[in-house]
Write an enzyme that holds these catalytic residues in place. Structure first.
Site, mmCIF file in Angstrom:
data_model
loop_
_atom_site.group_PDB
_atom_site.id
_atom_site.type_symbol
_atom_site.label_atom_id
_atom_site.label_comp_id
_atom_site.label_asym_id
_atom_site.label_seq_id
_atom_site.Cartn_x
_atom_site.Cartn_y
_atom_site.Cartn_z
ATOM 1 N N LYS A 11 18.758 11.628 21.403
ATOM 2 C CA LYS A 11 18.073 12.163 20.235
ATOM 3 C C LYS A 11 17.631 13.622 20.404
ATOM 4 C CE LYS A 11 16.292 7.674 18.694
ATOM 5 N NZ LYS A 11 15.058 6.959 18.326
ATOM 6 N N TYR A 51 20.778 5.368 9.093
ATOM 7 C CA TYR A 51 19.610 4.497 9.199
ATOM 8 C C TYR A 51 19.272 3.796 7.886
ATOM 9 C CZ TYR A 51 18.652 6.290 13.871
ATOM 10 O OH TYR A 51 18.733 6.585 15.215
ATOM 11 N N PHE A 59 8.603 3.853 8.403
ATOM 12 C CA PHE A 59 8.963 4.921 9.343
ATOM 13 C C PHE A 59 10.271 5.622 8.995
ATOM 14 C CE2 PHE A 59 10.556 0.902 11.137
ATOM 15 C CZ PHE A 59 11.908 1.208 11.315
ATOM 16 N N ARG A 87 20.661 -1.591 26.377
ATOM 17 C CA ARG A 87 19.317 -1.835 25.849
ATOM 18 C C ARG A 87 18.313 -1.987 27.001
ATOM 19 N NH1 ARG A 87 18.889 -1.650 20.750
ATOM 20 N NH2 ARG A 87 16.941 -2.796 20.599
ATOM 21 N N THR A 93 11.090 0.290 22.857
ATOM 22 C CA THR A 93 10.966 1.374 21.886
ATOM 23 C C THR A 93 9.729 2.221 22.152
ATOM 24 O OG1 THR A 93 12.121 0.048 20.239
ATOM 25 C CG2 THR A 93 10.823 1.900 19.416
ATOM 26 N N ARG A 104 13.481 5.473 28.434
ATOM 27 C CA ARG A 104 12.296 5.763 27.623
ATOM 28 C C ARG A 104 11.038 5.919 28.464
ATOM 29 N NH1 ARG A 104 14.217 1.822 22.775
ATOM 30 N NH2 ARG A 104 15.385 3.374 21.592
ATOM 31 N N ASN A 114 11.617 8.950 21.150
ATOM 32 C CA ASN A 114 11.866 8.092 22.309
ATOM 33 C C ASN A 114 13.224 8.327 22.966
ATOM 34 O OD1 ASN A 114 13.570 6.757 20.547
ATOM 35 N ND2 ASN A 114 12.249 4.975 20.313
ATOM 36 N N HIS A 117 18.870 6.130 21.195
ATOM 37 C CA HIS A 117 19.125 5.008 20.283
ATOM 38 C C HIS A 117 20.282 4.232 20.871
ATOM 39 C CE1 HIS A 117 20.340 2.862 16.588
ATOM 40 N NE2 HIS A 117 21.556 3.122 17.025
ATOM 41 N N GLU A 128 28.253 1.347 13.897
ATOM 42 C CA GLU A 128 27.711 2.632 14.327
ATOM 43 C C GLU A 128 28.781 3.512 14.969
ATOM 44 O OE1 GLU A 128 23.047 1.364 14.861
ATOM 45 O OE2 GLU A 128 24.286 1.480 16.670
#
Length: 140
Positions: A11, A51, A59, A87, A93, A104, A114, A117, A128
């Protein structure tokens, strides 16, 4: 064990701090291969489309604004149980709840910023990946 693919975004908060290499190193050290990668700057419209599943959530606006605020690195990762493994590597998160050594925990600034993704299921990963990559761009 099944070889599968998953989708990853490094990100804007991470690219701004120039830590993409550190994040990719963690991914590769965990046994996942980067089989497609590109640095892009998502427009707000692209972020909103990506998204869209979260459009009704409180959010959503903040998320799409953050994701379009600077460059990101989109990637396709491959490996045994890649979705679950990535993950686990990402961590919770909320970085305050993330396990030690996760991306993270080590790099996130907040719940919103964070750093990464990752897809949450095979169907999501497929969608995706196709959102950002043509089949010819996945060369692993």
């Amino acid at each position: 064990m099944a070889i599968e693919r998953t989708f990853s975004i490094i990100k804007p908060d991470a690219t701004r701090r120039n830590i993409t290499g550190k994040i990719i190193a963690k991914i590769e050290e965990a046994g996942l291969r980067v089989v497609a990668s590109k640095r892009i700057h998502m427009s707000l419209k692209v972020a909103q489309g990506f998204y869209a599943v979260h459009a009704a959530r409180p959010f959503y606006g903040e998320l799409t604004e953050q994701m379009s605020a600077g460059p990101v690195v989109v990637q396709v990762l491959e490996g045994e149980n890649a979705i679950t493994k990535y993950r686990e590597i990402m961590g919770a998160t909320n970085p305050a709840n993330a396990a030690e050594g996760t991306i993270r925990k080590d790099f996130a600034l907040s719940i919103g910023e964070n750093s990464v993704h990752g897809s949450d299921a095979p169907e999501t990963a497929a969608q995706e990946i196709k959102y950002f990559f043509a089949d010819t761009e996945i060369v692993g």
